[in-house]
Scaffold this motif. Structure first.
Motif, PDB file in Angstrom:
ATOM      1  N   ALA A 179       0.830  -1.211   0.000  1.00  0.00           N
ATOM      2  CA  ALA A 179       0.000   0.000   0.000  1.00  0.00           C
ATOM      3  C   ALA A 179       0.859   1.254   0.000  1.00  0.00           C
ATOM      4  O   ALA A 179       1.863   1.330   0.702  1.00  0.00           O
ATOM      5  CB  ALA A 179      -0.925  -0.008   1.215  1.00  0.00           C
ATOM      6  N   LYS A 180       0.439   2.239  -0.792  1.00  0.00           N
ATOM      7  CA  LYS A 180       1.186   3.485  -0.900  1.00  0.00           C
ATOM      8  C   LYS A 180       0.690   4.512   0.115  1.00  0.00           C
ATOM      9  O   LYS A 180       1.423   5.409   0.522  1.00  0.00           O
ATOM     10  CB  LYS A 180       0.999   4.043  -2.309  1.00  0.00           C
ATOM     11  CG  LYS A 180       2.221   4.712  -2.854  1.00  0.00           C
ATOM     12  CD  LYS A 180       2.084   4.903  -4.353  1.00  0.00           C
ATOM     13  CE  LYS A 180       3.202   5.777  -4.869  1.00  0.00           C
ATOM     14  NZ  LYS A 180       3.027   6.050  -6.295  1.00  0.00           N
ATOM     15  N   ALA A 181      -0.580   4.400   0.485  1.00  0.00           N
ATOM     16  CA  ALA A 181      -1.164   5.351   1.436  1.00  0.00           C
ATOM     17  C   ALA A 181      -2.088   4.583   2.374  1.00  0.00           C
ATOM     18  O   ALA A 181      -2.543   3.481   2.051  1.00  0.00           O
ATOM     19  CB  ALA A 181      -1.946   6.430   0.695  1.00  0.00           C
ATOM     20  N   LEU A 182      -2.333   5.200   3.535  1.00  0.00           N
ATOM     21  CA  LEU A 182      -3.266   4.600   4.489  1.00  0.00           C
ATOM     22  C   LEU A 182      -4.234   5.684   4.960  1.00  0.00           C
ATOM     23  O   LEU A 182      -3.811   6.801   5.277  1.00  0.00           O
ATOM     24  CB  LEU A 182      -2.512   4.024   5.693  1.00  0.00           C
ATOM     25  CG  LEU A 182      -3.411   3.463   6.815  1.00  0.00           C
ATOM     26  CD1 LEU A 182      -4.127   2.197   6.352  1.00  0.00           C
ATOM     27  CD2 LEU A 182      -2.598   3.153   8.071  1.00  0.00           C
ATOM     28  N   ILE A 183      -5.521   5.347   4.989  1.00  0.00           N
ATOM     29  CA  ILE A 183      -6.513   6.282   5.503  1.00  0.00           C
ATOM     30  C   ILE A 183      -7.073   5.680   6.797  1.00  0.00           C
ATOM     31  O   ILE A 183      -7.588   4.556   6.808  1.00  0.00           O
ATOM     32  CB  ILE A 183      -7.636   6.533   4.469  1.00  0.00           C
ATOM     33  CG1 ILE A 183      -7.010   7.010   3.148  1.00  0.00           C
ATOM     34  CG2 ILE A 183      -8.649   7.549   5.010  1.00  0.00           C
ATOM     35  CD1 ILE A 183      -7.987   7.158   1.993  1.00  0.00           C
ATOM     36  N   THR A 184      -6.908   6.424   7.897  1.00  0.00           N
ATOM     37  CA  THR A 184      -7.329   5.897   9.189  1.00  0.00           C
ATOM     38  C   THR A 184      -7.993   7.022   9.997  1.00  0.00           C
ATOM     39  O   THR A 184      -8.317   8.067   9.438  1.00  0.00           O
ATOM     40  CB  THR A 184      -6.126   5.242   9.915  1.00  0.00           C
ATOM     41  OG1 THR A 184      -6.585   4.616  11.111  1.00  0.00           O
ATOM     42  CG2 THR A 184      -5.032   6.248  10.254  1.00  0.00           C
ATOM     43  N   ALA A 185      -8.219   6.778  11.281  1.00  0.00           N
ATOM     44  CA  ALA A 185      -8.857   7.794  12.131  1.00  0.00           C
ATOM     45  C   ALA A 185      -8.102   7.863  13.442  1.00  0.00           C
ATOM     46  O   ALA A 185      -7.312   6.966  13.768  1.00  0.00           O
ATOM     47  CB  ALA A 185     -10.317   7.448  12.381  1.00  0.00           C
TER      48      ALA A 185
END
Ligand code: 7RM
Length: 644
Positions: A179-185
């Protein structure tokens, strides 16, 4: 065969349903006699950038290379958003309710389109492009859907990871797909409890060098560490981004997403779904199985990171311009009436959940249900495991007030969308049966040698011809794909499930025939669990089997052999349970730890789980064939130490 009086389609439901019995049969016959005509027509209901000229290519022979609509190009976010704006821009796309009942948000189709376009541009600015993988590790909040659709909009591939999974599980998945990016909270909230998502993500990222950018959604506002240059606030990115994002047209066979599922080895499988075929199958099955009509409000309770939500929260319903309810919490919080209060609050018309949720709510009695109206409901659905008739009848009578058909939908992560399910206006129901095949799906039963069973009978469930929603491969391991699904019964897709077919041609799923445990509808590989337990420094060996569990369907029963110097204590038992929780996630917590000084094995050292499973189920009088046991003396000891 179990005698069963089918429940006829209620007249009130039939009056407005898409299809009746004759309609189902006519369409099914056409779908298998002329798959190109049938699926070509279904696909033309979507918006294509470049129309396809070919429908189906390839089959299940050789290395099972299957393609659908291969020369067409399209964009999934356009199909879920842009094409609805002119007529339904102000229609709610998402009715979200948070863990706390007063926490609510509505996003119209226009709002969702705006957010998706902005995030798409932000991702592009962060260097994410077509074919790149984007990890999404989020709770059930609208941003999870925004993130998936924004990724699809730029032709990238989303990889949702369940927010209940540990840092280690997340890292393993991010690394597998690079994965090149991660979207989290910052944090997530479930049942009143906070989960430190960003902290877990940071731990995972220490081991995931491919991830260069992290987008952090503010969910609770908790203070979390920020890595300058790498981490970005979702809200800032979206506010600063251009709201116009031209969608990237991708090939129909280009991947839309990857989703990890347990197999019979320790390494989870990265199942790859394509854009065109997957969208066609999810859109069409949502329309017919949930009998979608304009204005319907659909609530599927699955967590967004499971395939059920990919197909029947996100792509199927949004491709049909449905309004979806999205719920962050858990069924029993703050009270056992929560589900039914949500049904009333948003006037839910179709409600889709798992048998395990039905069973746990059934335990609370009828009162919390009867305290609500539920008169908006037209249809109920079930998915994830066979629904036992007792739960079916309760769901039907108490939740549905006896007037709603129940669609028991059989399918898998790998199948992308529903394979066997009732068409609610057409199919008389038999509690516990997923009934008949969906359009274009050709199931068959075979015995252990691959001989086809005709008419009523029981065997291994296989599918005889390609369908558009099926997974095309396992990421970076096509050989494993061929081996897992096509080797045992050449020319056929093997589901791994057993099934019985009755005299009416109805299918009754009997459970998995391989070493996978289905806990509350979530699949856990025995080997994956064993590997986690055995990684504890005091453990010598572990064997895990499933056993019937009243709520979860199957529970996890672990036989553990400790290294000789360590005593078998209750403290260590608790420690091992926690150990598995942090390594795989709470869903994987063993229900039973059974100490054993040794395990039954065959001559090549393979643990004989078949025997251990019978002991776990209490079937100690009939352990089956014992001739392959190399060390039969261990069996009486194990039986003697079985918890009462
Ligand atoms: C959608 C999903 C797949 C496995 C499958 C079965 C079991 C699912 C039903 C069912 C009986 C059903 N994907 N299963 N639905 N068994 N009746 N209606 O669950 O990949 O997570 O699991 O679940 O064993 O092979 S999954």
């Amino acid at each position: 065969m179990r005698p069963s009086a089918p429940h006829p389609v209620p007249a009130a439901f039939a009056a407005s349903a898409h299809l009746d019995e004759a309609g189902y049969h006519a369409l099914y016959r056409r779908s298998v006699a002329d798959p190109d005509g049938f699926w070509g027509e279904a696909a033309r209901a979507l918006a294509w950038t470049r129309p396809f000229t070919r429908v189906r290519e390839g089959d299940f022979s050789g290395d099972a290379q299957v393609r659908w609509f291969a020369d067409g190009t399209l964009n999934a976010s356009v199909n879920c958003l842009d094409r609805h704006l002119a007529s339904h821009g102000d229609r709610p796309a998402i009715l979200w309710e948070g863990d706390e009942p007063e926490d609510r948000r509505t996003l119209t189709y226009r709002d969702l389109h705006d957010q998706v376009s902005r995030l798409a541009n932000a991702l592009t600015t962060l260097g994410v492009g077509p074919g790149d993988f984007v990890g999404i590790y989020l709770p059930v909040i609208p941003e999870a859907i925004v993130a998936a659709l924004a990724t699809a909009r730029i032709g990238a591939v989303h990889a949702l990871v369940f927010s209940g999974f540990s840092a280690e599980s997340l890292a393993q998945r991010l690394n597998d797909c690079g994965a090149k990016a991660l979207i989290t909270a910052d944090e997530s909230r479930r049942g009143g409890r906070l989960v430190p998502l960003k902290r877990n993500a940071d731990q995972a990222l220490a081991e995931s060098p491919s991830v260069r950018s992290v987008v952090v959604v503010t969910r609770t506002g908790a203070e979390v560490p920020f890595s300058p240059g790498r981490d970005h606030r979702y809200e800032n990115l979206v506010a600063a981004a251009d709201p116009m994002a031209p969608p990237v047209a991708v090939g129909a066979e280009d991947p839309l997403f990857i989703l990890y599922t347990s197999g019979s080895t320790g390494q989870p499988k990265g199942v790859i779904h394509t854009t065109g075929g997957y969208l066609v199958h999810t859109a069409l099955s949502y329309k017919y199985v949930f009998d979608h009509h304009d204005g319907d409000i659909h609530w599927c309770t699955a967590d967004i990171a499971w395939v059920t939500a990919h197909s029947y929260v996100l792509y199927g319903p949004l491709a049909n311009a449905a309004t979806i309810v999205l719920f962050e919490g858990v069924p029993g919080y703050p009270t056992p009436a929560r589900f039914w209060e949500i049904v009333d609050r948003y006037h839910v018309t179709s409600f889709y959940t798992a048998p395990t949720a039905v069973r746990s709510l059934m335990r609370e009695g009828d009162a919390p249900v009867l305290a609500t109206s539920r008169h908006s409901l037209r249809l109920l659905g079930s998915v994830g495991e066979p629904i036992n008739p007792e739960a079916w009848h309760w769901y039907h009578r108490v939740v549905g007030g006896g007037r709603c058909p129940i669609v028991d939908t059989y399918w898998q992560t790998e199948t992308g969308a529903i394979l066997i399910a009732p068409i609610p206006g057409a199919t008389p129901l038999k509690p516990g049966s997923a009934t008949r095949p969906f359009f274009g799906v050709q199931p068959a039963l075979v015995d252990g040698e691959g001989n086809e069973i005709a008419g009523p009978g029981e065997g291994h469930l296989v599918i005889d011809a390609p369908w558009p929603g099926q997974a095309r491969t396992i990421h970076r391991d096509h050989a494993r794909y061929v081996d897992t699904y096509f080797r045992r019964f050449p020319g056929r897709y093997f589901t791994g499930d057993g099934a019985r077919r009755d005299a009416d041609g109805y299918y009754w799923l009997t459970g998995r025939v391989d070493d996978v445990i289905n806990v509350s509808g979530h699949r856990l590989g025995t080997v994956e669990l064993e590997t986690a337990i055995a990684s504890h420094p005091k453990v010598a060996e572990a064997a895990v089997v499933g056993f019937p569990h009243a709520i979860k369907g199957q529970g996890i029963y672990a036989y553990v052999t400790l290294k000789a110097e360590f005593p078998e204590t209750d403290g260590l038992r608790r420690e091992l349970i926690d150990w598995v929780r942090t390594r795989i996630g709470p869903i994987a917590s063993p229900d039973v730890i059974h100490w054993a000084s040794d395990l039954p094995k065959n001559r090549s050292g393979k643990i004989l789980r078949r025997i251990l499973a019978r002991i776990a189920r209490g079937e100690t009088d009939d352990l089956g064939d014992r001739t392959t046991v190399a060390n039969p003396d261990v069996i009486p000891e194990i039986i003697g130490r079985r918890a009462a």
